[in-house]
Write an enzyme that holds these catalytic residues in place. Structure first.
Site: not given
Ligand code: NDP
Length: 247
Positions: A155, A159
């Site tokens: 990860y 990132k």
């Molecule tokens: P969630 O797991 O809550 O949501 C992930 C989203 O990405 C969902 O909409 C999912 O779709 C979609 N997704 C996953 N894989 C794919 C794919 N292969 N193609 C298209 N869509 C995809 O994640 P977060 O909201 O927590 O995270 C969002 C971003 O922020 C990520 O990049 C994460 O790494 C980053 N981030 C998050 C942090 C946190 O504390 N939460 C901290 C730092 C960074 P579906 O619903 O269909 O599965």
């Protein structure tokens, strides 16, 4: 700040941070197209949560790690809205494991979904933006991409890679009036962090100077600013939204 008549693309808009971004951009007047991997029910909830009567929101199922899916998604957006002003690379996953136990698939899937997707999405986005000589590219990285983390080598590499990628794109397309900036969230309450054990959550909370977990809206507020005309002189930057975690 206003995004009236702008067209925004958000990856991974069905849940969590992506959903908050879709709703914020829509509230500011942008037409938004977002994709998701499989959760159609959640995608519908995002669409229904957008209430601006003067802007449209559409969703499409698309795996951001697959070039053909991404091309088809961008074609659909251009057919529907005719241009693309803003692209938020948000979709991401984690598959945590200590290095010695990490399987090839855990490494590969995280790099594909988090980093290769940025390449595939940006390549399509820039094609559309160059024509209009306008673009706002925004990448959701993580404080882990800056500091690293135990059990998250895959990860962290994905990132950190996004940060370097965005800085390269910022330099490559500045002459076309396209900016590229990275947002590095800390601990944000979403499905991704809900699966962490309570003791790990508590340890994070203790190390956040502002003494609260972040919300999707905290990230969406910065994304909305970076997407706006007001942010036109900012490019190649990495900005943390983390309550001070990375200080
Ligand atoms: P969630 O797991 O809550 O949501 C992930 C989203 O990405 C969902 O909409 C999912 O779709 C979609 N997704 C996953 N894989 C794919 C794919 N292969 N193609 C298209 N869509 C995809 O994640 P977060 O909201 O927590 O995270 C969002 C971003 O922020 C990520 O990049 C994460 O790494 C980053 N981030 C998050 C942090 C946190 O504390 N939460 C901290 C730092 C960074 P579906 O619903 O269909 O599965």
């Amino acid at each position: 700040m206003e995004l009236k008549d702008k067209v925004a693309v958000v990856t991974g808009g069905s849940r969590g941070i992506g959903r908050a971004i879709v709703m914020r951009l829509n509230a500011l007047g942008a037409n938004v197209a977002f994709n998701y991997l499989s959760n159609t029910t959640a995608a519908k909830e995002t669409v229904n949560g957008c209430s601006n009567p003067n802007a449209r929101v559409i969703s499409h199922r698309c795996d951001v790690s697959k070039a053909d899916d991404v091309k088809e998604f961008f074609k659909l957006v251009l057919d529907e809205f005719g241009k693309i002003d803003i692209v938020v690379n948000n979709a991401g996953i984690n598959r945590d494991n200590l290095l010695m136990r990490m399987k090839d698939e855990e490494w590969e899937r995280v790099i594909d979904v988090n980093l290769t997707s940025a390449f595939l999405v940006t390549r399509e986005a820039v094609k559309a933006m160059i024509r209009k000589r306008y673009g706002r590219l925004i990448y959701i990285s993580s404080v882990v991409g800056i500091r690293g983390n135990v059990g998250q080598a895959n990860y962290a590499a994905s990132k950190g890679g996004i940060i370097a990628f965005a800085k390269s794109i910022a330099q490559e397309y500045a002459g076309r009036n396209i900016t590229a900036n990275t947002v590095a969230p800390g601990f944000i309450e979403t499905d991704m962090t809900a699966k962490l054990p309570e003791e790990v959550r508590k340890r994070y909370l203790a190390s956040i100077p502002l003494k609260r977990y972040g919300k999707g809206e905290d990230v969406a507020n910065l994304v909305a600013f970076l997407a706006s005309d007001e942010a036109g002189y900012i490019t190649g930057q990495v900005i943390a939204v983390d309550g001070g975690l990375a200080i």
